[in-house]
Scaffold this active site. Sequence first.
Site, PDB file in Angstrom:
ATOM      1  N   SER A 149       0.864  -1.196   0.000  1.00  0.00           N
ATOM      2  CA  SER A 149       0.000   0.000   0.000  1.00  0.00           C
ATOM      3  C   SER A 149       0.895   1.239   0.000  1.00  0.00           C
ATOM      4  CB  SER A 149      -0.854  -0.018   1.271  1.00  0.00           C
ATOM      5  OG  SER A 149      -1.443   1.231   1.529  1.00  0.00           O
ATOM      6  N   TYR A 162      -4.087  -0.714   9.827  1.00  0.00           N
ATOM      7  CA  TYR A 162      -3.820  -0.885   8.389  1.00  0.00           C
ATOM      8  C   TYR A 162      -2.384  -0.449   8.073  1.00  0.00           C
ATOM      9  CZ  TYR A 162      -4.702  -0.816   3.338  1.00  0.00           C
ATOM     10  OH  TYR A 162      -4.655  -1.064   1.989  1.00  0.00           O
TER      11      TYR A 162
HETATM   12  P1  NAP Z   1     -11.802  -5.046  -1.799  1.00  0.00           P
HETATM   13  O1  NAP Z   1     -12.571  -4.887  -3.067  1.00  0.00           O
HETATM   14  O2  NAP Z   1     -12.480  -4.824  -0.488  1.00  0.00           O
HETATM   15  O3  NAP Z   1     -11.099  -6.458  -1.835  1.00  0.00           O
HETATM   16  C1  NAP Z   1     -10.578  -7.091  -0.688  1.00  0.00           C
HETATM   17  C2  NAP Z   1     -10.643  -8.570  -0.921  1.00  0.00           C
HETATM   18  O4  NAP Z   1     -10.139  -9.259   0.251  1.00  0.00           O
HETATM   19  C3  NAP Z   1     -12.090  -9.026  -1.110  1.00  0.00           C
HETATM   20  O5  NAP Z   1     -12.104 -10.063  -2.046  1.00  0.00           O
HETATM   21  C4  NAP Z   1     -12.434  -9.529   0.268  1.00  0.00           C
HETATM   22  O6  NAP Z   1     -13.497 -10.434   0.303  1.00  0.00           O
HETATM   23  C5  NAP Z   1     -11.124 -10.198   0.631  1.00  0.00           C
HETATM   24  N1  NAP Z   1     -11.097 -10.508   2.053  1.00  0.00           N
HETATM   25  C6  NAP Z   1     -11.127  -9.655   3.092  1.00  0.00           C
HETATM   26  N2  NAP Z   1     -11.169 -10.337   4.251  1.00  0.00           N
HETATM   27  C7  NAP Z   1     -11.196 -11.655   3.914  1.00  0.00           C
HETATM   28  C8  NAP Z   1     -11.258 -12.862   4.653  1.00  0.00           C
HETATM   29  N3  NAP Z   1     -11.331 -12.855   5.999  1.00  0.00           N
HETATM   30  N4  NAP Z   1     -11.267 -14.032   3.992  1.00  0.00           N
HETATM   31  C9  NAP Z   1     -11.226 -14.065   2.638  1.00  0.00           C
HETATM   32  N5  NAP Z   1     -11.179 -12.950   1.873  1.00  0.00           N
HETATM   33  C10 NAP Z   1     -11.147 -11.770   2.514  1.00  0.00           C
HETATM   34  O7  NAP Z   1     -10.586  -4.036  -1.771  1.00  0.00           O
HETATM   35  P2  NAP Z   1      -9.290  -3.913  -2.708  1.00  0.00           P
HETATM   36  O8  NAP Z   1      -8.992  -2.477  -2.750  1.00  0.00           O
HETATM   37  O9  NAP Z   1      -9.453  -4.682  -3.958  1.00  0.00           O
HETATM   38  O10 NAP Z   1      -8.209  -4.594  -1.780  1.00  0.00           O
HETATM   39  C11 NAP Z   1      -7.349  -5.629  -2.212  1.00  0.00           C
HETATM   40  C12 NAP Z   1      -5.980  -5.442  -1.574  1.00  0.00           C
HETATM   41  O11 NAP Z   1      -5.403  -4.232  -2.062  1.00  0.00           O
HETATM   42  C13 NAP Z   1      -6.021  -5.302  -0.050  1.00  0.00           C
HETATM   43  O12 NAP Z   1      -4.914  -5.974   0.513  1.00  0.00           O
HETATM   44  C14 NAP Z   1      -5.908  -3.813   0.147  1.00  0.00           C
HETATM   45  O13 NAP Z   1      -5.385  -3.476   1.403  1.00  0.00           O
HETATM   46  C15 NAP Z   1      -4.961  -3.469  -0.975  1.00  0.00           C
HETATM   47  N6  NAP Z   1      -4.903  -2.062  -1.368  1.00  0.00           N
HETATM   48  C16 NAP Z   1      -5.992  -1.420  -1.884  1.00  0.00           C
HETATM   49  C17 NAP Z   1      -5.862  -0.088  -2.263  1.00  0.00           C
HETATM   50  C18 NAP Z   1      -7.000   0.672  -2.870  1.00  0.00           C
HETATM   51  O14 NAP Z   1      -6.832   1.880  -3.100  1.00  0.00           O
HETATM   52  N7  NAP Z   1      -8.126   0.089  -3.158  1.00  0.00           N
HETATM   53  C19 NAP Z   1      -4.652   0.572  -2.122  1.00  0.00           C
HETATM   54  C20 NAP Z   1      -3.577  -0.111  -1.588  1.00  0.00           C
HETATM   55  C21 NAP Z   1      -3.708  -1.433  -1.223  1.00  0.00           C
HETATM   56  P3  NAP Z   1     -15.015  -9.909   0.541  1.00  0.00           P
HETATM   57  O15 NAP Z   1     -15.444  -9.312  -0.767  1.00  0.00           O
HETATM   58  O16 NAP Z   1     -15.743 -11.145   0.931  1.00  0.00           O
HETATM   59  O17 NAP Z   1     -14.945  -8.878   1.629  1.00  0.00           O
END
Ligand code: NAP
Length: 257
Positions: A149, A162
């Site tokens: 991140s 986080y």
């Molecule tokens: P997201 O759409 O909320 O995706 C998160 C994913 O992780 C979802 O598939 C979620 O499943 C899954 N997850 C969470 N807890 C879980 C659990 N206990 N068991 C199984 N699956 C679980 O958000 P995203 O932005 O794509 O995030 C993906 C990664 O990128 C994360 O590590 C996040 O920290 C990182 N990230 C995101 C951003 C951003 O700007 N969006 C920036 C930097 C880093 P559910 O759908 O069932 O909740």
Amino acid sequence: MTVQAFDLSGKVALVTGANTGIGQGIAVALAKAGANIALAARRSPDETKALVEAEGGRAHVVMADLSSTQPCERIVDETVDALGRIDILVNNAGIIRRADALDFSEEDWDAVMDVNLKVLFFLSQAVARHMTGWASQDGTRGKIVNIASMLTFQGGIRVPSYTASKSGVGGLTKLLANEWAPKGINVNAIAPGYIATNNTAALQADEYRNRQILERIPEGRWGDPADIGGAAVFLASKAADYVQGHILAVDGGWLAR
Ligand code: NAP
């Protein structure tokens, strides 16, 4: 270096949190590059499965709640049974909790640290134990790609667990690269900038924060999950065989400001 160095034909990639957002974008990009994909998710990733199959890849779903280490070995066993082996692991699943540091609860601390850091480590361990059975010996290398991140580099605000977890992902990426490079495994990370997903829905909806964020991004837009795919393909491919412990920012220029 030829374009074949980026080809993932015949490779098997395990992507966690693949039902939505960045995990879905990465799964589809790896499939476009030729890989078969194991989708680990706690909710049925039907849409991602269909998108992977539309690229001509095989998709195997492993249902797992990644809030504890309990399913880690089963995820590896099920993937190997279904798809033969695991060449690539993408540790993408992650959560975020927001509150002032003065009020932040132990529950919000533990929940985020467990998914974002503890399970990332123990799933990597389980996959690396599998990879060391073949990595280097057959001329190919295992690839682990962690999702970090901007808060691997910066402090952020109102997201203490986080920030701690993603800073930890940066450190672990380097430690695992140091230990596992000689065993034929590359460990690297991608640090996405501000990507429009469920994870950032609250920020996108907050007019003031949304404007502040957009003003700082040289590209002038939120990233799309598809923007992360190319970096994932690169780090998962032979083209990155000599890349170790690197945290690759894909952020529209955010860190350059
Ligand atoms: P997201 O759409 O909320 O995706 C998160 C994913 O992780 C979802 O598939 C979620 O499943 C899954 N997850 C969470 N807890 C879980 C659990 N206990 N068991 C199984 N699956 C679980 O958000 P995203 O932005 O794509 O995030 C993906 C990664 O990128 C994360 O590590 C996040 O920290 C990182 N990230 C995101 C951003 C951003 O700007 N969006 C920036 C930097 C880093 P559910 O759908 O069932 O909740």
